[in-house]
Design a protein around this motif. Structure first.
Motif, PDB file in Angstrom:
ATOM      1  N   GLU A  15     -36.390 -51.293 -42.817  1.00 45.88           N
ATOM      2  CA  GLU A  15     -36.561 -52.739 -43.033  1.00 45.88           C
ATOM      3  C   GLU A  15     -35.413 -53.554 -42.445  1.00 45.88           C
ATOM      4  O   GLU A  15     -34.955 -54.523 -43.048  1.00 45.88           O
ATOM      5  N   GLN A  16     -34.954 -53.161 -41.262  1.00 44.23           N
ATOM      6  CA  GLN A  16     -33.810 -53.860 -40.677  1.00 44.23           C
ATOM      7  C   GLN A  16     -34.167 -55.308 -40.331  1.00 44.23           C
ATOM      8  O   GLN A  16     -33.337 -56.209 -40.442  1.00 44.23           O
ATOM      9  N   GLY A  17     -35.429 -55.530 -39.896  1.00 45.48           N
ATOM     10  CA  GLY A  17     -35.862 -56.903 -39.601  1.00 45.48           C
ATOM     11  C   GLY A  17     -35.761 -57.779 -40.838  1.00 45.48           C
ATOM     12  O   GLY A  17     -35.271 -58.913 -40.783  1.00 45.48           O
ATOM     13  N   ARG A  49     -23.892 -49.135 -44.330  1.00 46.67           N
ATOM     14  CA  ARG A  49     -22.738 -48.967 -43.431  1.00 46.67           C
ATOM     15  C   ARG A  49     -23.217 -49.039 -41.978  1.00 46.67           C
ATOM     16  O   ARG A  49     -22.637 -49.731 -41.147  1.00 46.67           O
ATOM     17  N   GLU A  50     -24.333 -48.342 -41.711  1.00 46.62           N
ATOM     18  CA  GLU A  50     -24.911 -48.350 -40.357  1.00 46.62           C
ATOM     19  C   GLU A  50     -25.262 -49.779 -39.934  1.00 46.62           C
ATOM     20  O   GLU A  50     -25.085 -50.162 -38.783  1.00 46.62           O
ATOM     21  N   TRP A  51     -25.757 -50.583 -40.864  1.00 47.40           N
ATOM     22  CA  TRP A  51     -26.192 -51.948 -40.559  1.00 47.40           C
ATOM     23  C   TRP A  51     -25.074 -52.968 -40.808  1.00 47.40           C
ATOM     24  O   TRP A  51     -25.308 -54.177 -40.728  1.00 47.40           O
ATOM     25  N   ASP A  52     -23.899 -52.469 -41.190  1.00 44.47           N
ATOM     26  CA  ASP A  52     -22.719 -53.327 -41.381  1.00 44.47           C
ATOM     27  C   ASP A  52     -22.977 -54.423 -42.431  1.00 44.47           C
ATOM     28  O   ASP A  52     -22.713 -55.613 -42.202  1.00 44.47           O
ATOM     29  N   LEU A  53     -23.465 -54.009 -43.595  1.00 43.07           N
ATOM     30  CA  LEU A  53     -23.813 -54.990 -44.633  1.00 43.07           C
ATOM     31  C   LEU A  53     -22.699 -55.184 -45.673  1.00 43.07           C
ATOM     32  O   LEU A  53     -22.846 -56.007 -46.586  1.00 43.07           O
ATOM     33  N   GLY A  54     -21.632 -54.414 -45.559  1.00 42.61           N
ATOM     34  CA  GLY A  54     -20.441 -54.733 -46.350  1.00 42.61           C
ATOM     35  C   GLY A  54     -20.360 -54.127 -47.737  1.00 42.61           C
ATOM     36  O   GLY A  54     -19.383 -54.345 -48.455  1.00 42.61           O
TER      37      GLY A  54
END
Ligand code: GLY
Length: 396
Positions: free
Chosen positions: A60-62, A120-125
């Motif tokens: 669900e990256q979108g 972490r992969e999507w850099d969400l903090g």
């Protein structure tokens, strides 16, 4: 049979529909909103989670991109709405204090860690913290905890306060008709209006379809479905309830608690949610859902045992085939703002910016416009055009 003419007809008076109506008013348009019970759909049950991080799952990256973009627009959206409604700053209850995610047992922690890897992969903090650190950040959290994470980019707002503010703005400047739309009106392949349940015909330059899960009944190209969920509203002692949003998993079952600001009497509302079912829409609350939500909430937040159960609410989220919204032009004259599923409140600010862009309203700044441009493709309703007809009416 009577008829009315307007520039913009908005079908749906929930948080999304009224947001679209407000933005259309900003263009100087003559606006009519149709809804038999404005704000009594998903908006009424919503807890107000602004949670692009914890609500985004695998694949669900979108959706995460849409949510992150919308979250960034929320402070300016809240401020502009409060100003337009003549309310003091902070009136809609936007809190940007972060979220504590907790795992009850070892299996729950394993799932949380997989999710943290994805973040972490999507850099969400978000980042894992120890149970002791979790209790230091939020003393209301109980002793039985396998692990936790701090999620600095998930927040909350009070959806009912937002809807009240939007209602004040829209009622003052538009026509809010308490009737349901029963069909769209088409001419030469374009949508040119709608008919309501009393037979009144509305001729409109633009129709914004924001009827939540019922949108698909009016337009087959808006393939929405009901996803009923139950939330509970508790009245709790501030000292025995959380001060930040806590969401957790208890033996595989998700639960969250969203605390509102403390009142002068030292108490606060805490919204506990939410069940999620794939079934027909109804407003009936199942005993088992209330039991499960309270059982899981009190195991993570034992102080909630003393809280007063004020309200159980069941309403349907508007799901779409990929659980991502339908936001954009779907035919000449027809703009869709629906299918927001679990993220209607979060995506309200981005929806406002998208409607601004579509209708030529004074945009909420270059940041808002850039957010719409960067994310429009994820929400484009035409992604389903090969599967669902976009040239005919409802399926119901
Ligand atoms: N956004 C949380 C829920 O739909 O339950």
């Amino acid at each position: 049979m009577s008829s009315r003419r307007c520039d913009v007809l908005v079908i749906g008076g929930g948080i999304i529909g009224l947001t679209a109506a407000w933005r259309a008013l900003e263009t100087g348009a003559n606006v009519v909103v149709l809804d038999p019970a404005p704000g009594d759909g998903a908006t009424h049950a919503a807890a107000g989670m602004l949670a692009p991080v914890m609500e985004a799952g695998f694949g669900e990256q979108g959706l995460a991109r849409l949510g992150t973009a919308s979250l960034a627009l929320w402070p300016a959206f809240a401020e502009a709405l409060e100003r337009a409604a003549g309310l003091p700053p902070g009136a809609v209850g936007l809190e940007t204090t972060g979220t504590l995610a907790v795992a009850y047992d070892g299996d729950d922690l394993a799932v949380l860690r997989r999710l943290l890897d994805l973040h972490r992969e999507w850099d969400l903090g978000s980042a894992e913290i120890s149970p002791d650190e979790a209790r230091r950040r939020e003393p209301a959290v109980g002793q039985r905890l396998a692990g936790a994470a701090w999620v600095p980019r998930d927040h909350q707002v009070d959806p009912r306060a937002v809807h009240d503010a939007l209602t004040a703005v829209v009622v003052a400047r538009a026509s809010l008709v308490r009737r349901a739309a029963v069909s769209l009106t088409w001419a030469d392949g374009a949508v040119v209006g709608a008919v309501d349940e009393a037979g009144t015909r509305y001729a409109a330059g633009t129709v914004v379809l924001a009827a939540g899960h019922a949108s698909g009944a009016l337009f087959a190209g808006a393939p929405t479905r009901p996803v009923p969920g139950t939330t509970l509203r508790l009245d709790a002692d501030a000292d025995r309830s959380p001060a930040v949003v806590v969401r957790g998993t208890v033996q595989g079952r998700p639960v969250y608690a969203a605390p509102r600001a403390v009142r002068p009497d030292g108490r606060r509302e805490v919204v506990v949610g939410a069940s999620s079912d794939e079934r027909e829409d109804d407003h009936l609350t199942r005993a088992g859902d209330v039991f499960a939500l309270l059982r899981d909430a009190r195991v993570l937040l034992p102080g909630l045992d003393d809280a007063v159960l004020l309200e159980t609410t069941t309403r349907s989220r508007p799901g779409s085939p990929d659980n991502t919204p339908l936001l954009g032009w779907a035919a000449d004259g027809l703009y869709l703002a629906t299918g927001h599923h679990r993220n209607g409140i979060l995506l309200t600010a981005l929806t406002a910016a998208a409607v601004d862009e579509a209708l030529g309203a004074a945009p909420g700044g270059t940041e808002a416009l850039a957010a719409v441009e960067a994310t429009a493709r994820f929400a484009d309703p035409r992604r389903f055009a090969d599967v669902y007809s976009t040239t005919r009416g409802g399926t119901a």
